[in-house]
Design an enzyme around this catalytic site. Structure first.
Site, PDB file in Angstrom:
ATOM      1  N   ASN A  10      10.713  -5.791   0.495  1.00  0.00           N
ATOM      2  CA  ASN A  10       9.367  -5.307  -0.133  1.00  0.00           C
ATOM      3  C   ASN A  10       9.755  -5.244  -1.634  1.00  0.00           C
ATOM      4  O   ASN A  10      10.372  -4.260  -2.490  1.00  0.00           O
ATOM      5  CB  ASN A  10       9.249  -3.572   0.214  1.00  0.00           C
ATOM      6  CG  ASN A  10       7.998  -2.990  -0.529  1.00  0.00           C
ATOM      7  OD1 ASN A  10       7.212  -3.867  -1.390  1.00  0.00           O
ATOM      8  ND2 ASN A  10       7.653  -1.591  -0.104  1.00  0.00           N
ATOM      9  N   ARG A  89       6.216  -8.059   2.405  1.00  0.00           N
ATOM     10  CA  ARG A  89       5.485  -6.996   2.271  1.00  0.00           C
ATOM     11  C   ARG A  89       4.795  -7.551   1.409  1.00  0.00           C
ATOM     12  O   ARG A  89       5.050  -7.399  -0.182  1.00  0.00           O
ATOM     13  CB  ARG A  89       5.773  -5.654   1.720  1.00  0.00           C
ATOM     14  CG  ARG A  89       4.832  -5.008   2.094  1.00  0.00           C
ATOM     15  CD  ARG A  89       4.795  -3.066   0.778  1.00  0.00           C
ATOM     16  NE  ARG A  89       3.705  -2.376   0.487  1.00  0.00           N
ATOM     17  CZ  ARG A  89       3.661  -1.793   0.085  1.00  0.00           C
ATOM     18  NH1 ARG A  89       4.318  -1.414  -0.585  1.00  0.00           N
ATOM     19  NH2 ARG A  89       2.684  -1.132  -0.035  1.00  0.00           N
ATOM     20  N   HIS A 178      -1.929   0.330   1.893  1.00  0.00           N
ATOM     21  CA  HIS A 178      -1.413   0.850   3.329  1.00  0.00           C
ATOM     22  C   HIS A 178      -2.056   0.744   4.749  1.00  0.00           C
ATOM     23  O   HIS A 178      -1.726   1.524   5.568  1.00  0.00           O
ATOM     24  CB  HIS A 178      -1.716   2.683   3.425  1.00  0.00           C
ATOM     25  CG  HIS A 178      -1.259   3.292   1.822  1.00  0.00           C
ATOM     26  ND1 HIS A 178      -2.308   4.290   1.075  1.00  0.00           N
ATOM     27  CD2 HIS A 178      -0.316   3.473   0.943  1.00  0.00           C
ATOM     28  CE1 HIS A 178      -1.370   4.393  -0.082  1.00  0.00           C
ATOM     29  NE2 HIS A 178      -0.416   3.747  -0.697  1.00  0.00           N
ATOM     30  N   ARG A 239      -3.465   9.086 -10.390  1.00  0.00           N
ATOM     31  CA  ARG A 239      -4.425   8.538  -9.866  1.00  0.00           C
ATOM     32  C   ARG A 239      -5.669   9.374  -9.738  1.00  0.00           C
ATOM     33  O   ARG A 239      -5.336  10.193  -9.194  1.00  0.00           O
ATOM     34  CB  ARG A 239      -4.594   7.276  -8.969  1.00  0.00           C
ATOM     35  CG  ARG A 239      -3.565   5.847  -9.530  1.00  0.00           C
ATOM     36  CD  ARG A 239      -3.728   5.421  -8.872  1.00  0.00           C
ATOM     37  NE  ARG A 239      -1.684   5.075  -8.002  1.00  0.00           N
ATOM     38  CZ  ARG A 239      -1.333   4.476  -6.874  1.00  0.00           C
ATOM     39  NH1 ARG A 239      -2.616   4.228  -5.918  1.00  0.00           N
ATOM     40  NH2 ARG A 239      -0.628   4.139  -6.393  1.00  0.00           N
ATOM     41  N   ASP A 281       4.684  14.901  -9.628  1.00  0.00           N
ATOM     42  CA  ASP A 281       5.678  15.273  -7.966  1.00  0.00           C
ATOM     43  C   ASP A 281       5.362  16.718  -7.288  1.00  0.00           C
ATOM     44  O   ASP A 281       5.198  17.415  -7.889  1.00  0.00           O
ATOM     45  CB  ASP A 281       7.554  15.361  -8.578  1.00  0.00           C
ATOM     46  CG  ASP A 281       7.704  15.415  -7.511  1.00  0.00           C
ATOM     47  OD1 ASP A 281       7.952  15.988  -5.989  1.00  0.00           O
ATOM     48  OD2 ASP A 281       9.411  14.995  -7.453  1.00  0.00           O
ATOM     49  N   GLU A 384       6.812   1.589   7.803  1.00  0.00           N
ATOM     50  CA  GLU A 384       6.335   0.398   7.099  1.00  0.00           C
ATOM     51  C   GLU A 384       6.983  -1.028   7.767  1.00  0.00           C
ATOM     52  O   GLU A 384       6.675  -1.991   7.652  1.00  0.00           O
ATOM     53  CB  GLU A 384       5.837  -0.098   6.693  1.00  0.00           C
ATOM     54  CG  GLU A 384       3.913   0.776   5.838  1.00  0.00           C
ATOM     55  CD  GLU A 384       4.532   1.598   4.669  1.00  0.00           C
ATOM     56  OE1 GLU A 384       3.616   0.838   3.779  1.00  0.00           O
ATOM     57  OE2 GLU A 384       5.378   2.384   3.979  1.00  0.00           O
TER      58      GLU A 384
END
Ligand code: AMP
Length: 400
Positions: A10, A89, A178, A239, A281, A384
């Site tokens: 990844n 990925r 995702h 975001r 966080d 994943e």
């Protein structure tokens, strides 16, 4: 040892996460992370058999140099011969890829072309693919796309309310991300219900630094909150998620922001960080709220949870049954406070938290967090890497 292990890569712009995985059992033989690539501080950490080793990466400090250290380590540990293939990925597959794909020159060209939709991610993914090809020229390389699971969304879910020509000529539509994580947790929840995934409908909430909600009907994604880029939908760490597009014109026309300023503001300075003015966080914000009664931290958590609850409620419009909600990702797997706040907004849908179970499901524990009589909600730790390994393995077996 059998050569059935899949090396999962990844690649980020300055990082490389890797794991060597048994695709059938999902167990990890070796894993690690190379960080600060393309700088003189580049280093790599490798975990194997409960031991950790950290090494500096030599010039030119790039992904290829990191992979060379990894190859050397695999050779020293006598593991190189048990690698069957490399699974990558890849963030954006556009409309071209809805399945795991064996990488060849055409696929690489397409991933490069799709970089216009994921300028931060696809070029880094391609760098990883090319570095792995030169390190393992004899092995098959397979791409698993983050957008692939959402390619089953119907047109009404992916078309924006803007001129259709922008979709036809420029691919401006909702894609979602995702996907590998939503698919994995849905599959795990179906196993808990002892039903085939194709008979299950869930709403899954992947809540980490990036956040997305997905509506999964009969095992297939029918809507999701992230759009053409990972900026749409619910609020995230830095975001903004959805906002009135008129704000962008206001920032530019009235407050003198440049386009680059707006991009920075909405991607890097908004969300939990923007409202709390403390951190992106979630742990720091929760501590500030619980221990110091910091009001802005409390507001950031309220907005975050309210928007997620609203998205979950909205996605019931995409389903004809709802077998349960699934929480995953760093926040979804670890924050009982966030889960409790979200579930408490969903009582009309017959969700009621079980406080003790909710507190117990943290730090890698998966399980039910709702009371008896409530519609179920689970915490399911995502994996994943396992999906990438499993799908890579399956694709190669089909080809053999
Ligand atoms: P991810 O992007 O999936 O790695 O998730 C990162 C996010 O998970 C960060 O916002 C972390 O603060 C959050 N997180 C990790 N552990 C906890 C925890 N124990 N409580 C609250 N948030 C957590």
């Amino acid at each position: 040892m059998q050569n059935k292990f899949i090396l999962v890569l990844n690649c980020g712009s300055s990082s490389l996460k890797f794991s060597l995985i048994d695709p059938e059992l999902g167990t990890t033989l070796l894993s690690g992370l190379a960080q600060r690539l393309l700088s003189e501080q580049a280093s790599i950490k490798i975990h194997y058999n409960a031991s950790h080793e950290q090494q500096e990466i030599a010039a030119p400090y790039d992904h290829q140099a990191a992979i060379l250290v990894l190859v050397k380590q695999l050779q020293q540990l006598n593991l190189i011969s048990c690698v069957k293939a490399v699974g990558h990925r890849v963030v954006h597959g556009g409309e071209s890829y809805c399945q795991p794909t064996l990488i060849n020159a055409d696929v690489k060209a397409k991933i490069k072309q799709l970089a216009r939709l994921a300028p931060l991610h696809n070029p880094a993914n391609l760098t990883g693919i090319e570095a792995a090809e030169s390190a393992f020229p004899e092995l098959a390389q397979v791409a698993i796309f983050d957008t692939a699971f959402h390619q089953t969304m119907p047109e009404k879910a992916y078309i924006y309310g803007i001129p259709y020509a922008l979709y036809k000529h420029h691919g401006i539509r909702r894609y979602g991300f995702h996907g590998t994580s939503h698919y994995f947790v849905a599959q795990q929840a179906a196993e808990r219900l002892e039903k085939p995934l194709a008979q299950c409908s869930f709403i899954s909430a992947h809540l980490g630094n990036g956040c997305s909600i997905a509506a999964i009907k009969n095992g297939k994604s029918v809507d999701t909150s992230l759009g053409m880029t990972p900026l749409e939908g619910v609020m995230m760490g830095t975001r903004s998620g959805d906002l009135d597009p008129g704000i962008i014109f206001y920032l530019i026309n009235q407050l003198g922001y440049s386009v680059a300023d707006v991009e920075q503001l909405l991607n890097k300075e908004s969300g939990l960080l923007g409202i709390s003015e403390l951190s992106n966080d979630c742990r720091i914000i929760e501590d500030a709220y619980i221990e110091a009664h910091n009001q802005q931290a409390g507001l950031a958590l309220d907005v975050f949870c309210y928007r997620i609850a609203k998205a979950i409620a909205a996605f019931t419009a995409s389903l004809t049954q709802l077998d349960g909600i699934i929480f995953t990702g760093g926040i979804g797997e670890n924050s009982n406070l966030i889960r409790e706040k979200i579930i408490s907004q969903l009582s009309l849908l017959n969700f009621e938290i079980a406080p003790d179970a909710n507190v117990a499901m943290r730090f890698g524990q998966s399980g039910l967090i709702t009371r008896e009589g409530s519609r179920p909600a689970w915490v399911i730790a995502t994996n994943e890497e396992w999906v990438i390994a499993e799908q890579t393995f399956q694709l190669l077996n089909e080809k053999d």
